[in-house]
Design a protein around this motif. Structure first.
Motif, mmCIF file in Angstrom:
data_model
loop_
_atom_site.group_PDB
_atom_site.id
_atom_site.type_symbol
_atom_site.label_atom_id
_atom_site.label_comp_id
_atom_site.label_asym_id
_atom_site.label_seq_id
_atom_site.Cartn_x
_atom_site.Cartn_y
_atom_site.Cartn_z
ATOM 1 N N MET A 17 0.953 -1.111 0.016
ATOM 2 C CA MET A 17 -0.159 0.150 -0.118
ATOM 3 C C MET A 17 0.919 1.113 -0.181
ATOM 4 N N ASN A 18 0.593 2.145 -0.688
ATOM 5 C CA ASN A 18 1.169 3.660 -0.478
ATOM 6 C C ASN A 18 1.284 3.996 0.686
ATOM 7 N N LEU A 19 2.570 4.656 1.294
ATOM 8 C CA LEU A 19 2.834 4.869 2.531
ATOM 9 C C LEU A 19 1.788 5.602 3.354
ATOM 10 N N ILE A 20 1.347 6.819 2.668
ATOM 11 C CA ILE A 20 0.535 7.802 3.190
ATOM 12 C C ILE A 20 -1.107 7.148 3.768
ATOM 13 N N GLY A 21 -1.440 6.193 2.881
ATOM 14 C CA GLY A 21 -2.735 5.711 3.198
ATOM 15 C C GLY A 21 -2.600 4.530 4.242
ATOM 16 N N ARG A 22 -1.345 4.058 4.725
ATOM 17 C CA ARG A 22 -1.344 2.903 5.648
ATOM 18 C C ARG A 22 -1.920 3.152 6.917
ATOM 19 N N MET A 23 -2.368 2.291 7.706
ATOM 20 C CA MET A 23 -2.946 2.603 9.029
ATOM 21 C C MET A 23 -1.925 3.177 10.238
ATOM 22 N N SER A 24 -0.757 2.586 9.806
ATOM 23 C CA SER A 24 0.433 3.037 10.649
ATOM 24 C C SER A 24 0.859 4.417 10.278
ATOM 25 N N PHE A 25 0.334 4.866 9.402
ATOM 26 C CA PHE A 25 0.812 6.347 9.282
ATOM 27 C C PHE A 25 -0.200 7.205 9.778
ATOM 28 N N GLN A 26 -1.221 6.889 10.158
ATOM 29 C CA GLN A 26 -2.455 7.565 10.802
ATOM 30 C C GLN A 26 -2.002 8.520 11.878
ATOM 31 N N VAL A 27 -1.222 8.127 12.816
ATOM 32 C CA VAL A 27 -0.597 8.841 13.651
ATOM 33 C C VAL A 27 0.122 10.162 13.347
ATOM 34 N N SER A 70 -16.259 4.902 14.552
ATOM 35 C CA SER A 70 -14.794 4.827 15.026
ATOM 36 C C SER A 70 -14.111 5.955 14.543
ATOM 37 N N ARG A 71 -14.312 6.548 13.342
ATOM 38 C CA ARG A 71 -13.397 7.551 12.691
ATOM 39 C C ARG A 71 -13.490 8.897 13.519
ATOM 40 N N VAL A 72 -14.897 9.116 13.682
ATOM 41 C CA VAL A 72 -15.039 10.300 14.468
ATOM 42 C C VAL A 72 -14.687 10.309 15.996
ATOM 43 N N THR A 73 -14.772 8.947 16.525
ATOM 44 C CA THR A 73 -14.203 8.810 18.023
ATOM 45 C C THR A 73 -12.837 9.127 17.824
ATOM 46 N N MET A 74 -12.055 8.611 16.925
ATOM 47 C CA MET A 74 -10.789 8.639 16.546
ATOM 48 C C MET A 74 -10.049 10.069 16.976
ATOM 49 N N ALA A 97 -12.135 12.607 18.134
ATOM 50 C CA ALA A 97 -12.734 13.399 19.011
ATOM 51 C C ALA A 97 -12.150 14.011 20.114
ATOM 52 N N PRO A 98 -11.571 13.068 21.102
ATOM 53 C CA PRO A 98 -10.757 13.388 22.191
ATOM 54 C C PRO A 98 -9.876 14.853 21.996
ATOM 55 N N MET A 100 0.792 17.716 20.706
ATOM 56 C CA MET A 100 -0.442 17.109 21.818
ATOM 57 C C MET A 100 -1.415 16.151 21.035
ATOM 58 N N VAL A 101 -1.648 16.481 19.779
ATOM 59 C CA VAL A 101 -2.517 15.658 19.147
ATOM 60 C C VAL A 101 -1.902 14.461 18.892
ATOM 61 N N GLY A 102 -0.483 14.125 18.641
ATOM 62 C CA GLY A 102 0.162 12.980 18.569
ATOM 63 C C GLY A 102 -0.239 12.085 19.896
ATOM 64 N N VAL A 103 -0.068 12.771 20.932
ATOM 65 C CA VAL A 103 0.019 11.911 22.163
ATOM 66 C C VAL A 103 -1.602 11.515 22.167
ATOM 67 N N PHE A 104 -2.551 11.965 21.824
ATOM 68 C CA PHE A 104 -3.939 11.878 21.857
ATOM 69 C C PHE A 104 -3.922 10.566 20.816
ATOM 70 N N LEU A 105 -3.522 10.822 19.713
ATOM 71 C CA LEU A 105 -3.770 9.832 18.479
ATOM 72 C C LEU A 105 -2.891 8.507 18.604
ATOM 73 N N ILE A 106 -1.768 8.295 19.229
ATOM 74 C CA ILE A 106 -1.160 7.394 19.600
ATOM 75 C C ILE A 106 -2.066 6.509 20.250
ATOM 76 N N PHE A 107 -2.937 6.857 21.300
ATOM 77 C CA PHE A 107 -3.820 5.995 21.933
ATOM 78 C C PHE A 107 -5.292 5.843 21.335
ATOM 79 N N MET A 108 -5.680 6.865 20.669
ATOM 80 C CA MET A 108 -7.133 6.937 19.933
ATOM 81 C C MET A 108 -7.271 6.081 18.869
ATOM 82 N N VAL A 109 -6.011 5.922 17.826
ATOM 83 C CA VAL A 109 -6.230 5.407 16.671
ATOM 84 C C VAL A 109 -6.539 3.964 16.781
#
Length: 322
Positions: free
Chosen positions: A86-96, A231-235, A237-238, A270-279
């Motif tokens: 898969m292209n790099l940017i679209g991977r779930m591991s690039f979500q954070v 799920s996406r909206v919950t991701m 939200a915080p 700070m968003v990164g800290v939230f997303l590491i857990f929220m994703v």
């Protein structure tokens, strides 16, 4: 004592997928953003190991841990249906990393219309690429449909953001900071169903508990897609709801007013800290293999299942996508 790995089932989940904690461990594993840094050669190596393990020929000297790690890399970088990288940017591991940069900037530059338009457009382009990369390859979608979905989601996000921005000029300052979240939530409600319209129109393949295909169901597709939207909206939200409150408190302090140039990088971190857990947490809300009672299916599909299997099949199962 060496295990016999020739019969090692690499595709059976490492953690129990029927519990939230099991799914959480699974998604923490595959959304690990460190895997983004690995070379294509390293990923291809992992793919070879996974494929040779599936074929029952594990190279001598391979440990169970190496197999688990290879499967983690394989799941994070290769499409489950097609096996293509898969292209790099679209991977779930690039979500954070991707999500934290874009969300941080959306939250920072919310005051002027051009900035709002630009960052919402960047975010919807990122979302469209993620949705396209992780699409269910069993129900293909044409490039024209992708274009329409992208345009609709972007215009929804922009209309929500710009409309609310103008509306909140008279509201308390915090309300204006929540506009980016409202725009993201509204766009997700449009983007995901549009990207997956084939499944809504023609139904998603449903199986019995042993994986035997029973037909296609539109109701199942709607249930699966609704769960993905939640799920996406919950991701998001915080981070997008709590962070504005924190920033508003912080910005009242003298020291923060002196370092305005650091506000954007600070929000990104700070968003990164939230997303590491929220994703991973948001991906784990619902089981990947969704189920539905036969009694709730469309009448024609229900009748065809009952006439073939009687009351032996009570539930149907389907992959809800991500």
């Amino acid at each position: 004592l060496r295990m016999d790995l020739s019969r090692f089932d690499i595709d059976s989940p490492r953690w129990d997928q029927s519990t939230f904690m099991g799914r959480l461990k699974h998604f923490f594993n595959i959304t690990d953003c460190r895997t983004v840094l690995l070379s294509d050669a390293r990923l291809d190596e992992a793919k070879e190991l996974v494929e040779s393990c599936r074929a029952g020929s594990v190279p001598p000297g391979t440990t169970e841990e190496q197999l688990f790690y290879a499967k983690k890399l394989y799941d994070s970088a290769f499409h489950p249906d097609t096996g293509e990288r898969m292209n790099l940017i679209g991977r779930m591991s690039f979500q954070v990393p991707g999500g934290m940069a874009i969300t941080g900037f959306m939250l920072q530059f919310y005051r002027t219309v051009p900035a709002v338009v630009f960052w919402q457009w960047v975010n919807q382009s990122f979302n469209a690429l993620v949705n396209y990369t992780n699409r269910n390859a069993a129900s293909p979608i044409s490039n024209k449909q992708i274009g329409v979905a992208y345009a609709t989601a972007t215009s929804t996000a922009l209309a929500t953001a710009v409309g609310l921005n103008l509306y909140t000029k008279r509201a308390p300052p915090l309300v204006a900071r929540w506009v980016p979240f409202a725009a993201v939530a509204a766009a997700n409600c449009v983007n995901i169903p549009m990207m997956r319209q084939q499944e809504i129109l023609n139904g998603i393949a449903v199986t019995d508990e042993n994986g035997n295909k029973l037909g296609h169901s539109r109701k199942a597709a709607i249930k699966g897609i609704t769960q993905v939207v939640i799920s996406r909206v919950t991701m998001a939200a915080p981070g997008m709801i709590i962070l504005p409150i924190i920033m508003q408190r912080l910005e009242k302090h003298k020291f923060m007013q002196r370092i305005t140039f650091l506000h954007a990088p600070l929000q990104v971190m700070m968003v990164g800290v939230f997303l590491i857990f929220m994703v991973p947490a948001a991906c784990s809300l619902f089981p990947q293999n969704c189920s539905m009672a036969v009694s709730k299916l469309e009448p024609e599909l229900r009748n065809s299942i009952v006439s073939q299997y009687g009351d032996k099949v009570q539930y149907v199962y389907f992959n809800k996508g991500l």
